[in-house]
Write an enzyme that holds these catalytic residues in place. Structure first.
Site, PDB file in Angstrom:
ATOM      1  N   ASP A  27      23.003   6.313  14.003  1.00  9.41           N
ATOM      2  CA  ASP A  27      24.427   6.102  13.772  1.00  9.41           C
ATOM      3  C   ASP A  27      25.133   6.216  15.114  1.00  9.41           C
ATOM      4  O   ASP A  27      24.955   7.201  15.843  1.00  9.41           O
ATOM      5  CB  ASP A  27      24.986   7.154  12.816  1.00  9.41           C
ATOM      6  N   ASP A 149      27.286   3.703  -1.806  1.00  6.73           N
ATOM      7  CA  ASP A 149      27.451   5.154  -1.760  1.00  6.73           C
ATOM      8  C   ASP A 149      27.949   5.610  -3.123  1.00  6.73           C
ATOM      9  O   ASP A 149      28.906   5.044  -3.662  1.00  6.73           O
ATOM     10  CB  ASP A 149      28.461   5.549  -0.686  1.00  6.73           C
TER      11      ASP A 149
END
Length: 260
Positions: A27, A149
Site C-alpha cells: 500500500d 469491503d
C-alpha cells in the site's frame, strides 16, 4: 449471511476449482509503503524500504503476483502509481494486481497500459455495478478484480461506502452474485473489522462466499497473521490470499507462505 432470494449460485459443474495464489501487498501513500488500521488514514504506520525495493524483494523471494494499492488515489482519485508499475515491470517478472481511484473506463485502460495485469475496482463497483459489470466484458474477466469491503450489520454482510460512513442498499451476497453472473473471475473481499488487526481471516465469511460463487477466485483479505491462516483460507476454498501487515512486520517469511 443471507443469500438473495432472486438469484441462485452458479452451478459448480461450469467451473474448475481455483488454486490459491499468494498476493504480497504494498500500500503506497505519498510515495511510501504504509499500512492503515481498518482503512483509517489517521491510523497509518510507515514501513521501509521504498515500494520498488520491496516489490523487488518479494520477487526475489519467489512471488509471482503483487497486490499494489494507491491510497492517495483511493481517497482523491487519479491513479498515481504508473511510474512505479513501470519500474516493477522493468526489474521483476511480477504480475501486478492494482487499484485505487479507478473511476472510469479510461482509468482502467490507463492502468493496464501502464503494465498492470489486473485492475482492482472498489467503491465504484458498489456505487455503479452496471457500469463496472460492462468492464468485465470489455477488458476480460482475467483483467478485472472486484473489491468489496464488508461489515456484518444486523446479521447481514453489508457494503459500507464513503469512508465506511454510509451503507449500500445491496448486500454483499446480492452484489457478489450480480458480478458472478456478469462473468466475474476474481473477487477480493475484506472484512473491515479484521483489516490491519492481525486477528486471523474470517474463514466463515470466505467459506460462505466460495460456496455461493463456485468458479470465482475469492481472495481473502484482512487479518492474515501466519502460514496457518493461509492454509485455513485455502481449506475453505479461497483462490487467493492478500498478505500485508504480517509480512511487513516479519511475522513469517514470504517463502514459507509460498511453500504452503
Amino acid at each position: 449471511m443471507n443469500a438473495p432470494n432472486a438469484a441462485s449460485p452458479i452451478p459448480d459443474s461450469q467451473f474448475p476449482t481455483p488454486s490459491l495464489t499468494i498476493y504480497p501487498a504494498i500500500d503506497v501513500r505519498d510515495g511510501r509503503v504504509v499500512r492503515l488500521k481498518q482503512g483509517d488514514y489517521a491510523q497509518q504506520t510507515d514501513y521501509a524500504p521504498a515500494p520498488l525495493q520491496l516489490a523487488q524483494r518479494y520477487a526475489a523471494d519467489g512471488a509471482h503476483w503483487l497486490h499494489l494499492v494507491d491510497l492517495d488515489a483511493a481517497r482523491d482519485g487519479g491513479y498515481t502509481l504508473a511510474p512505479l508499475l513501470g519500474g516493477i515491470a522493468g526489474s521483476t517478472a511480477l504480475k501486478v494486481q492494482t487499484g485505487g481511484g479507478i473511476r472510469s473506463v479510461d482509468d482502467v485502460q490507463c492502468v493496464l497500459d501502464a503494465g498492470a495485469a489486473r485492475v482492482v475496482v472498489g467503491s465504484l463497483a458498489v456505487r455503479e455495478p452496471e457500469t463496472v459489470a460492462g468492464w468485465i466484458t470489455r477488458f476480460g474477466a482475467q483483467h478485472i478484480t472486484i473489491a468489496l469491503d464488508t461489515r456484518l450489520i444486523e446479521d447481514q454482510w453489508r457494503l459500507p461506502l464513503h469512508g465506511w460512513t454510509d451503507v449500500s442498499e445491496r448486500t454483499l451476497d446480492e452484489l457478489a452474485l450480480f458480478y458472478a453472473q456478469a462473468g466475474l473471475a476474481h473477487l477480493l473481499c475484506t472484512d473491515i473489522g479484521r483489516d490491519g488487526m492481525l486477528a486471523g481471516p474470517n474463514t466463515a465469511l470466505y467459506q460462505h462466499l466460495c460456496a455461493l460463487l463456485p468458479g470465482v477466485a475469492v481472495q481473502a483479505s484482512g487479518g492474515i497473521r501466519d502460514v496457518a491462516d493461509i492454509v485455513a483460507a485455502r481449506a475453505v476454498g479461497c483462490g487467493g490470499a492478500i498478505l500485508g501487515k504480517a509480512l511487513l512486520e516479519g511475522r513469517f517469511e514470504l517463502k514459507d507462505a509460498l511453500a504452503c
